[in-house]
Design an enzyme around this catalytic site. Structure first.
Site, PDB file in Angstrom:
ATOM      1  N   ASP A   3      -1.393  -7.600  -5.183  1.00  0.00           N
ATOM      2  CA  ASP A   3      -0.191  -8.434  -5.239  1.00  0.00           C
ATOM      3  C   ASP A   3       0.826  -7.961  -4.201  1.00  0.00           C
ATOM      4  O   ASP A   3       1.457  -8.759  -3.504  1.00  0.00           O
ATOM      5  CB  ASP A   3       0.409  -8.422  -6.647  1.00  0.00           C
TER       6      ASP A   3
ATOM      7  N   GLU B 136       8.105  -0.618  -5.394  1.00  0.00           N
ATOM      8  CA  GLU B 136       8.172  -1.824  -4.573  1.00  0.00           C
ATOM      9  C   GLU B 136       8.890  -1.596  -3.245  1.00  0.00           C
ATOM     10  O   GLU B 136       8.706  -2.372  -2.300  1.00  0.00           O
ATOM     11  CB  GLU B 136       8.845  -2.951  -5.358  1.00  0.00           C
TER      12      GLU B 136
ATOM     13  N   TYR C 123     -20.789  -2.401   0.626  1.00  0.00           N
ATOM     14  CA  TYR C 123     -19.973  -2.402   1.834  1.00  0.00           C
ATOM     15  C   TYR C 123     -20.396  -1.260   2.753  1.00  0.00           C
ATOM     16  O   TYR C 123     -20.758  -0.179   2.281  1.00  0.00           O
ATOM     17  CB  TYR C 123     -18.497  -2.215   1.487  1.00  0.00           C
TER      18      TYR C 123
ATOM     19  N   HIS D  98      -3.427  -7.045 -11.865  1.00  0.00           N
ATOM     20  CA  HIS D  98      -3.345  -6.492 -10.513  1.00  0.00           C
ATOM     21  C   HIS D  98      -3.163  -4.976 -10.639  1.00  0.00           C
ATOM     22  O   HIS D  98      -2.055  -4.453 -10.588  1.00  0.00           O
ATOM     23  CB  HIS D  98      -2.200  -7.130  -9.733  1.00  0.00           C
TER      24      HIS D  98
END
Length: 383
Positions: free
Chosen positions: A99, A357, A287, A94
């Site tokens: 995640d 985090e 895209y 990741h």
């Protein structure tokens, strides 16, 4: 449900479990199972197997409907972070924060479940953003039916945790991959005049391809051509008969995009004629540009709060298949500041990438507020 003060610990544990078991696009089986378990824990109805491995949760039964989207696939990268929860799947990591994206939307689901808004919320956990794209098959599966607006975000290590980065209008670029296949004629390395050297042609083309942007494109029109892979030859004393260049084209408008396509094909034709080779150019669909809608950008700015907002006036040349969602319904894509001390020099997709985090806490609260504000606006307009 857990106490609110335990929410961040819950989100962090989710992020780390997903980080330990990263999965490539359309193979996110363990990730999907974990998401399903957490939605069950929250008492949110869901369905699995959407576009193969996608998960869609729904909170509420009627009223204005707002969706939140998280991508959940990893990259074919060998992790070198040294984290205690490093990837246990060799060659998969990741490295783009997906995640964290899953944990953020699950955190928002917790906040919205605890105090439900007067409407419906759809939680979209999308596979394969990094590959051929999972957004399109999810949309084709009907997940946007009845949805009035949508929001998504992406971890961004360039900004401090707690910051919400907004880009008005065009946010990301068109993406088009391409292959240039060169077929010459093999021969002995000591007698090049008897052969047509595909490697020499490939090397010359790499340099000339860069001149397409520098000499054919208006300098006020952003464009990038990158050759990411060259293959050719079999052994050191044989002139290569075949070589392949693989790359990507990034543009912000269709006129520039079509110009580059034409120049690339013209360049290949010229090199083929000059060297007596056969050169085939294949350009792949990618895209579309991601364009934020003004109304939802306004909602995002209100949800972020003036102290936390960073306005980024220029788009990214990266690609993002959330673009397919906002082609169908109004929406906004933001970035979550997540710079981590000691990892500042490692960008997205690096084998050393990691993020702060703490950013997940701010991001989950932001997403929940954006849903509440948007549902309120939709209800007012309907009334």
């Amino acid at each position: 449900m857990m106490a609110i003060e335990n929410l961040f610990d819950w989100m962090r544990a989710i992020r780390r479990e997903i980080h330990r078991q990263p999965e490539l696009g359309f193979n996110e089986h363990k990730t999907a199972a974990l998401i399903a378990a957490k939605l069950t824990e929250l008492g949110i109805e869901f369905r699995t197997g959407v576009a193969q491995t996608g998960v869609v949760g729904v909170l509420g039964t009627h009223g204005p409907t707002v969706a939140l989207r998280a991508d959940m696939d990893a990259l074919p990268v060998t992790e070198c972070t040294g984290l205690s929860f490093s990837s246990e799947n060799a060659g998969v990591m990741h490295a783009c924060g997906h995640d964290g994206h899953v944990a953020i939307v699950l955190g928002a689901a917790y906040l919205l479940r605890k105090d439900p808004p007067k409407g419906r919320v759809v939680f979209i956990f999308q596979p394969n953003e990094e590959g051929s794209g999972g957004a399109k098959p999810m949309i084709e599966g009907g997940i946007l039916d009845g949805v009035d607006a949508i929001f998504a975000g992406h971890i961004d290590p360039r900004y401090d945790a707690g910051k919400i980065i907004l880009t008005p209008g065009v946010n990301t670029a068109y993406t088009n991959g391409f292959d240039v296949e060169i077929t010459g004629r093999s021969g002995h390395a000591a007698r090049p005049h008897e052969a047509i050297d595909a490697v020499v042609i490939a090397c010359s083309m790499v340099m000339q391809i860069q001149a397409i942007v520098s000499r054919s494109v208006d300098p006020l029109k952003p464009a990038v051509i990158t050759i990411g892979q060259i293959t050719g030859g079999t052994v050191n004393n044989v002139i290569a008969e075949h070589a392949i260049l693989r790359g990507t084209i990034r543009t912000l408008d269709d006129v520039t995009r079509q110009l580059i396509f034409e120049r690339l094909k013209g360049l290949a034709s010229s090199f083929a004629s000059m060297h007596g080779a056969t050169i085939d150019v294949r350009i792949h669909d990618g895209y579309p540009p991601l364009i934020n809608h003004a109304g939802q950008l306004e909602t995002a700015q209100e949800a972020a709060g003036s102290d936390n907002v960073v306005i980024l006036p220029t788009p990214s040349m990266g690609g993002e298949d959330f673009a397919f969602f906002v082609e169908k319904i109004p929406g906004c894509f933001v970035r979550f500041g997540a710079r981590k001390k000691g990892h500042e020099q490692f960008p997205l997709h690096s084998q050393h990438f990691d993020f702060d985090e703490e950013a997940m806490k701010t991001a989950a609260e932001f997403m929940a507020r954006a849903v509440r504000i948007e549902i309120g606006k939709l209800a007012t307009r309907a009334g």
